[in-house]
Motif scaffolding. Sequence first.
Motif, mmCIF file in Angstrom:
data_model
loop_
_atom_site.group_PDB
_atom_site.id
_atom_site.type_symbol
_atom_site.label_atom_id
_atom_site.label_comp_id
_atom_site.label_asym_id
_atom_site.label_seq_id
_atom_site.Cartn_x
_atom_site.Cartn_y
_atom_site.Cartn_z
ATOM 1 N N ALA A 154 -0.479 -6.845 7.059
ATOM 2 C CA ALA A 154 -0.274 -8.436 6.430
ATOM 3 C C ALA A 154 -0.556 -8.237 4.823
ATOM 4 O O ALA A 154 -0.209 -9.140 4.251
ATOM 5 C CB ALA A 154 -0.873 -9.421 7.270
ATOM 6 N N LEU A 155 -1.545 -7.247 4.418
ATOM 7 C CA LEU A 155 -1.760 -7.108 3.307
ATOM 8 C C LEU A 155 -1.161 -5.857 2.564
ATOM 9 O O LEU A 155 -1.812 -5.188 1.892
ATOM 10 C CB LEU A 155 -3.424 -7.058 3.268
ATOM 11 N N GLY A 156 -0.199 -5.703 2.886
ATOM 12 C CA GLY A 156 0.591 -4.241 2.326
ATOM 13 C C GLY A 156 -0.086 -3.064 2.844
ATOM 14 O O GLY A 156 -0.251 -2.292 1.867
ATOM 15 N N ASP A 157 -0.730 -3.014 3.860
ATOM 16 C CA ASP A 157 -1.268 -1.889 4.323
ATOM 17 C C ASP A 157 -2.648 -1.444 3.572
ATOM 18 O O ASP A 157 -3.170 -0.390 3.472
ATOM 19 C CB ASP A 157 -0.574 -0.620 4.458
ATOM 20 N N ALA A 158 -3.244 -2.415 2.800
ATOM 21 C CA ALA A 158 -4.345 -2.490 1.835
ATOM 22 C C ALA A 158 -5.572 -2.757 2.886
ATOM 23 O O ALA A 158 -5.091 -3.803 3.660
ATOM 24 C CB ALA A 158 -4.400 -3.265 0.761
ATOM 25 N N ALA A 159 -6.791 -2.364 2.844
ATOM 26 C CA ALA A 159 -7.934 -3.088 3.367
ATOM 27 C C ALA A 159 -8.382 -4.277 2.654
ATOM 28 O O ALA A 159 -8.311 -4.220 1.338
ATOM 29 C CB ALA A 159 -9.014 -1.864 3.403
ATOM 30 N N PRO A 160 -8.817 -5.258 3.482
ATOM 31 C CA PRO A 160 -9.106 -6.704 2.765
ATOM 32 C C PRO A 160 -10.289 -6.407 1.648
ATOM 33 O O PRO A 160 -10.179 -6.782 0.703
ATOM 34 C CB PRO A 160 -9.360 -7.353 4.063
ATOM 35 N N LEU A 161 -11.111 -5.340 2.048
ATOM 36 C CA LEU A 161 -12.514 -5.188 1.125
ATOM 37 C C LEU A 161 -11.794 -4.744 -0.299
ATOM 38 O O LEU A 161 -12.250 -5.060 -1.368
ATOM 39 C CB LEU A 161 -13.163 -4.238 1.694
ATOM 40 N N ASP A 162 -10.868 -3.827 -0.228
ATOM 41 C CA ASP A 162 -10.464 -3.252 -1.454
ATOM 42 C C ASP A 162 -9.382 -4.305 -2.145
ATOM 43 O O ASP A 162 -9.399 -3.983 -3.535
ATOM 44 C CB ASP A 162 -9.355 -2.008 -1.218
ATOM 45 N N LEU A 163 -9.313 -5.351 -1.759
ATOM 46 C CA LEU A 163 -8.491 -6.378 -2.551
ATOM 47 C C LEU A 163 -9.445 -7.463 -3.176
ATOM 48 O O LEU A 163 -9.212 -8.481 -3.732
ATOM 49 C CB LEU A 163 -7.341 -7.270 -1.694
ATOM 50 N N PRO A 168 -6.513 -12.990 -6.752
ATOM 51 C CA PRO A 168 -5.131 -13.113 -6.059
ATOM 52 C C PRO A 168 -5.398 -12.227 -4.919
ATOM 53 O O PRO A 168 -4.896 -12.680 -3.660
ATOM 54 C CB PRO A 168 -4.121 -12.573 -6.969
ATOM 55 N N GLY A 169 -5.853 -11.378 -4.954
ATOM 56 C CA GLY A 169 -6.314 -10.370 -3.721
ATOM 57 C C GLY A 169 -7.124 -11.047 -2.581
ATOM 58 O O GLY A 169 -6.815 -10.840 -1.775
ATOM 59 N N ALA A 170 -8.096 -11.693 -3.044
ATOM 60 C CA ALA A 170 -8.882 -12.466 -2.359
ATOM 61 C C ALA A 170 -8.212 -13.709 -1.590
ATOM 62 O O ALA A 170 -8.689 -14.052 -0.487
ATOM 63 C CB ALA A 170 -10.215 -12.900 -3.110
ATOM 64 N N VAL A 171 -7.355 -14.204 -2.410
ATOM 65 C CA VAL A 171 -6.589 -15.290 -1.779
ATOM 66 C C VAL A 171 -5.751 -14.967 -0.794
ATOM 67 O O VAL A 171 -5.683 -15.395 0.304
ATOM 68 C CB VAL A 171 -5.751 -16.139 -2.945
ATOM 69 N N ALA A 172 -5.241 -13.727 -0.832
ATOM 70 C CA ALA A 172 -4.241 -13.326 0.265
ATOM 71 C C ALA A 172 -5.212 -12.928 1.315
ATOM 72 O O ALA A 172 -4.798 -13.027 2.402
ATOM 73 C CB ALA A 172 -3.637 -11.917 -0.179
ATOM 74 N N VAL A 173 -6.336 -12.337 1.071
ATOM 75 C CA VAL A 173 -7.278 -12.035 2.416
ATOM 76 C C VAL A 173 -7.748 -13.354 3.180
ATOM 77 O O VAL A 173 -7.630 -13.482 4.089
ATOM 78 C CB VAL A 173 -8.578 -11.386 1.937
ATOM 79 N N ARG A 174 -8.072 -14.538 2.410
ATOM 80 C CA ARG A 174 -8.366 -15.802 2.853
ATOM 81 C C ARG A 174 -6.937 -16.558 3.632
ATOM 82 O O ARG A 174 -7.373 -16.966 4.628
ATOM 83 C CB ARG A 174 -8.826 -16.758 1.797
ATOM 84 N N GLN A 175 -5.843 -16.076 3.281
ATOM 85 C CA GLN A 175 -4.815 -16.811 3.802
ATOM 86 C C GLN A 175 -4.722 -15.919 5.232
ATOM 87 O O GLN A 175 -4.095 -16.714 6.172
ATOM 88 C CB GLN A 175 -3.440 -16.471 2.991
ATOM 89 N N VAL A 176 -4.932 -14.602 5.329
ATOM 90 C CA VAL A 176 -4.809 -13.924 6.541
ATOM 91 C C VAL A 176 -5.790 -14.641 7.384
ATOM 92 O O VAL A 176 -5.513 -14.657 8.572
ATOM 93 C CB VAL A 176 -4.765 -12.449 6.441
ATOM 94 N N LEU A 177 -7.020 -14.487 7.003
ATOM 95 C CA LEU A 177 -8.172 -15.043 7.745
ATOM 96 C C LEU A 177 -7.899 -16.516 8.353
ATOM 97 O O LEU A 177 -7.970 -16.595 9.314
ATOM 98 C CB LEU A 177 -9.598 -15.037 6.903
ATOM 99 N N ASN A 178 -7.314 -17.259 7.444
ATOM 100 C CA ASN A 178 -6.917 -18.540 7.950
ATOM 101 C C ASN A 178 -5.899 -18.730 8.927
ATOM 102 O O ASN A 178 -5.692 -19.201 10.178
ATOM 103 C CB ASN A 178 -6.392 -19.631 6.669
ATOM 104 N N ALA A 179 -4.661 -17.775 8.936
ATOM 105 C CA ALA A 179 -3.929 -17.495 9.915
ATOM 106 C C ALA A 179 -4.338 -17.011 11.098
ATOM 107 O O ALA A 179 -4.128 -17.580 12.209
ATOM 108 C CB ALA A 179 -2.717 -16.494 9.388
#
Length: 186
Positions: A154-163, A168-179
């Motif tokens: 869901a993060l383009g095959d990136a590890a959440p930590l690396d974003l 904007p990377g953290a926002v994407a990770v938060r969105q996935v966590l909310n989902a």
Amino acid sequence: MSVGKSAIEKHGISKKRRSSVVKASQEDSRVAQSSAAEYVVIQRVSKPHGADIFKQIVSGKPMAGFAAVKVIREGYPAQVLKAASSFLGVSDARIQTIAQVPATTASRLEKNQSKIDSAATERVYRMGTVTRMAIEVFADKDSAIEWMRRPNRALGDAAPLDLMDTEPGAVAVRQVLNAIETGGVA
């Protein structure tokens, strides 16, 4: 505030601890009260160590608003980088890359007991707050940390930590966590 021997005896501190308590009171100390309104051990007030700071970000009460801004502007001690790598079970180099602090700079700052700059501090703060969110969502520290370290489709095959190096990377990770928390796909 001065603490006399009568106050120490009154609150039941042993003879062995008296000298360290009196000494601590002379070195900027305070008396803390527990919720049961009983006096507890007199502690020396000191600035938190880097390891304590990262644990507080991840486990403690969230710091937000102007308090967070003030702390970020002051910068965290450089030791927070090693504390983050230890907590997350990743290499120092990975955390340094995310925080954008070169290894040589991190080493020099740690040796001189100096602070990282405000931009790096913000990245570490972001890393900690998003990790805390993951722990809350997964209700398990180990599962959350493993999720933060692994690539995610869901993060383009990136590890959440690396974003965590960008907001904007953290926002994407938060969105996935909310989902994940609300039953969505992630």
